[in-house]
Design an enzyme around this catalytic site. Structure first.
Site, PDB file in Angstrom:
ATOM      1  N   SER A   1       0.872  -1.175   0.000  1.00 52.97           N
ATOM      2  CA  SER A   1       0.000   0.000   0.000  1.00 52.97           C
ATOM      3  C   SER A   1       0.913   1.231   0.000  1.00 52.97           C
ATOM      4  CB  SER A   1      -0.846  -0.023   1.274  1.00 52.97           C
ATOM      5  OG  SER A   1      -1.434   1.235   1.517  1.00 52.97           O
TER       6      SER A   1
ATOM      7  N   TYR B   1      -1.537  -1.425  10.702  1.00 47.96           N
ATOM      8  CA  TYR B   1      -1.627  -1.750   9.273  1.00 47.96           C
ATOM      9  C   TYR B   1      -0.363  -1.274   8.548  1.00 47.96           C
ATOM     10  CZ  TYR B   1      -3.305  -1.673   4.444  1.00 47.96           C
ATOM     11  OH  TYR B   1      -3.428  -1.855   3.087  1.00 47.96           O
TER      12      TYR B   1
HETATM   13  N1  LIG Z   1      -8.715  -1.100  -0.305  1.00 49.44           N
HETATM   14  C1  LIG Z   1      -7.700  -0.278  -0.145  1.00 49.44           C
HETATM   15  O1  LIG Z   1      -7.874   0.942   0.072  1.00 49.44           O
HETATM   16  C2  LIG Z   1      -6.282  -0.789  -0.252  1.00 49.44           C
HETATM   17  C3  LIG Z   1      -5.267   0.140  -0.505  1.00 49.44           C
HETATM   18  C4  LIG Z   1      -3.955  -0.298  -0.584  1.00 49.44           C
HETATM   19  C5  LIG Z   1      -3.664  -1.644  -0.428  1.00 49.44           C
HETATM   20  N2  LIG Z   1      -4.673  -2.525  -0.173  1.00 49.44           N
HETATM   21  C6  LIG Z   1      -4.299  -3.951   0.010  1.00 49.44           C
HETATM   22  O2  LIG Z   1      -4.880  -4.705  -1.019  1.00 49.44           O
HETATM   23  C7  LIG Z   1      -5.147  -6.038  -0.556  1.00 49.44           C
HETATM   24  C8  LIG Z   1      -6.588  -6.420  -0.896  1.00 49.44           C
HETATM   25  O3  LIG Z   1      -7.453  -5.489  -0.262  1.00 49.44           O
HETATM   26  P1  LIG Z   1      -8.931  -5.217  -0.771  1.00 49.44           P
HETATM   27  O4  LIG Z   1      -9.111  -3.744  -0.757  1.00 49.44           O
HETATM   28  O5  LIG Z   1      -9.244  -5.965  -2.001  1.00 49.44           O
HETATM   29  O6  LIG Z   1      -9.715  -5.811   0.489  1.00 49.44           O
HETATM   30  P2  LIG Z   1     -11.063  -6.687   0.591  1.00 49.44           P
HETATM   31  O7  LIG Z   1     -12.003  -6.300  -0.471  1.00 49.44           O
HETATM   32  O8  LIG Z   1     -11.487  -6.577   2.012  1.00 49.44           O
HETATM   33  O9  LIG Z   1     -10.514  -8.163   0.295  1.00 49.44           O
HETATM   34  C9  LIG Z   1      -9.653  -8.811   1.193  1.00 49.44           C
HETATM   35  C10 LIG Z   1      -9.465 -10.244   0.749  1.00 49.44           C
HETATM   36  O10 LIG Z   1      -8.590 -10.899   1.664  1.00 49.44           O
HETATM   37  C11 LIG Z   1      -9.174 -12.131   2.027  1.00 49.44           C
HETATM   38  N3  LIG Z   1      -8.750 -12.533   3.359  1.00 49.44           N
HETATM   39  C12 LIG Z   1      -8.839 -11.849   4.524  1.00 49.44           C
HETATM   40  N4  LIG Z   1      -8.386 -12.590   5.535  1.00 49.44           N
HETATM   41  C13 LIG Z   1      -7.976 -13.769   5.013  1.00 49.44           C
HETATM   42  C14 LIG Z   1      -7.417 -14.960   5.546  1.00 49.44           C
HETATM   43  N5  LIG Z   1      -7.168 -15.074   6.862  1.00 49.44           N
HETATM   44  N6  LIG Z   1      -7.138 -15.984   4.707  1.00 49.44           N
HETATM   45  C15 LIG Z   1      -7.392 -15.880   3.384  1.00 49.44           C
HETATM   46  N7  LIG Z   1      -7.907 -14.788   2.811  1.00 49.44           N
HETATM   47  C16 LIG Z   1      -8.206 -13.748   3.615  1.00 49.44           C
HETATM   48  C17 LIG Z   1     -10.678 -11.896   1.957  1.00 49.44           C
HETATM   49  O11 LIG Z   1     -11.378 -13.096   1.701  1.00 49.44           O
HETATM   50  P3  LIG Z   1     -12.171 -13.971   2.786  1.00 49.44           P
HETATM   51  O12 LIG Z   1     -12.790 -13.035   3.770  1.00 49.44           O
HETATM   52  O13 LIG Z   1     -13.126 -14.741   1.946  1.00 49.44           O
HETATM   53  O14 LIG Z   1     -11.131 -14.853   3.400  1.00 49.44           O
HETATM   54  C18 LIG Z   1     -10.759 -11.026   0.701  1.00 49.44           C
HETATM   55  O15 LIG Z   1     -10.785 -11.838  -0.441  1.00 49.44           O
HETATM   56  C19 LIG Z   1      -4.840  -6.027   0.944  1.00 49.44           C
HETATM   57  O16 LIG Z   1      -3.572  -6.595   1.165  1.00 49.44           O
HETATM   58  C20 LIG Z   1      -4.821  -4.555   1.300  1.00 49.44           C
HETATM   59  O17 LIG Z   1      -3.965  -4.286   2.382  1.00 49.44           O
HETATM   60  C21 LIG Z   1      -5.974  -2.136  -0.092  1.00 49.44           C
END
Ligand SMILES: NC(=O)c1ccc[n+]([C@@H]2O[C@H](COP(=O)([O-])OP(=O)(O)OC[C@H]3O[C@@H](n4cnc5c(N)ncnc54)[C@H](OP(=O)(O)O)[C@@H]3O)[C@@H](O)[C@H]2O)c1
Length: 275
Positions: free
Chosen positions: A142, A155
């Site tokens: 991120s 985080y």
């Molecule tokens: N959204 C933002 O603003 C943002 C910005 C920068 C970086 N990111 C990074 O991008 C990545 C994806 O984020 P996103 O925004 O797509 O979030 P999201 O929509 O909440 O998706 C998170 C994913 O992680 C999975 N997950 C969570 N805990 C898990 C576990 N214990 N085992 C296996 N899978 C797990 C969830 O699936 P299940 O619940 O089905 O397990 C879901 O598929 C993350 O690493 C986040 O830090 C996000």
């Protein structure tokens, strides 16, 4: 990699958000995608949609914090599909909390998923990549992993740890033909901000966001090129550049911005309470 055609790509956190969009983008590019996350029902539906659109996808229900399960599943993938060419470590969760009131169990959970989960998946996939003398590991960080922000310290720390791990891993694995890429998106419009851990007084913090599809396209591009690091979007790049230029000024702006956001939310909550 000229194309992803025929490549086996494992994407963790593929049940929603950036992971789902990345898996769909890899599949459109010709890869066989392995969709990993805990929500099996969602993975099965997404895999079926990809197959109906002419792609190849396999659901893989796994909790990345369960090291034994991760190793078993990765072995299953390598044996049934023949290899693991790309691992996208995307599964991640956030925690919105001031340091003073941070819950120790929530703090541990952040590191279990964002940091240790990523290491277990990497360790489980590495032997297959080393054996075939090629591979791509893509770790989703991120901009908060390049420059910390207030009230998401745990985080940020987990993403800074991811960066150090990735930089070290890159040097270790280069001789085996394995590249390590770190992708740093700014805020993305996904369910990430709707989880209880990320809600401020029950409300989603509002801020400008980019789409998961935009990030997914950058992930596929960076994977093909084997890039070292990608900061996504003009806003993301500007933010990181600003930190390099004047960290104190950015501290000042972020403090002011955060207080304004918090005050806006408190006011709104107060108005709703009265209503
Ligand atoms: N959204 C933002 O603003 C943002 C910005 C920068 C970086 N990111 C990074 O991008 C990545 C994806 O984020 P996103 O925004 O797509 O979030 P999201 O929509 O909440 O998706 C998170 C994913 O992680 C999975 N997950 C969570 N805990 C898990 C576990 N214990 N085992 C296996 N899978 C797990 C969830 O699936 P299940 O619940 O089905 O397990 C879901 O598929 C993350 O690493 C986040 O830090 C996000």
């Amino acid at each position: 990699m000229d194309s992803m055609s025929g490549k086996i790509v494992v994407v963790t956190g593929a049940s929603t958000g950036i992971g789902q969009a990345a898996a769909e983008a890899f599949a459109r590019d010709g890869a066989t995608v392995v969709l990993a996350a805990r929500s099996e029902g969602r993975l099965v539906r997404i895999a079926a949609d990809i197959e109906n659109a002419g792609g190849r996808a396999v659901p893989m229900a796994v909790d990345v914090t369960d090291r034994t399960a991760v190793f078993e599943k990765m072995k299953e993938v390598a044996e049934t599909l023949g290899s693991i060419d790309v691992l996208v470590n995307n599964a991640g969760i956030g925690l919105l909390s001031p340091v003073e009131g941070m819950d120790p169990e929530e703090l541990k959970r952040i590191f279990e998923v964002n940091f240790f989960g990523l290491i277990w998946c990497t360790q489980a996939a590495l032997p297959y990549m080393i054996r075939q003398k090629r591979g791509r590991i893509v770790n989703i960080s991120s901009v908060a992993g390049k420059r910390a922000l207030p009230h998401i310290s745990a985080y940020c720390a987990s993403k800074f740890a991811l960066q150090a791990f990735s930089d070290s891993l890159r040097m270790e694995t280069a001789e085996h033909g394995i590249t390590v890429t770190v992708v740093c998106p700014p805020r993305v419009d996904t369910t990430f901000h709707d989880t209880p851990l990320m809600r401020q007084k029950g409300q989603r913090m509002s801020a400008p966001s980019i789409s998961a599809e935009y990030v997914a396209a950058e992930i596929v591009r960076a994977t093909r090129k084997g890039s070292r690091e990608v900061v996504v979007s003009f806003y993301g790049k500007f933010f990181v550049f600003f930190h390099w230029l004047s960290p104190r000024l950015l501290d000042f702006i972020m403090k002011r911005l955060w207080m304004r956001l918090a005050m806006k939310k408190t006011k709104k909550a107060g108005t709703e309470d009265q209503g």
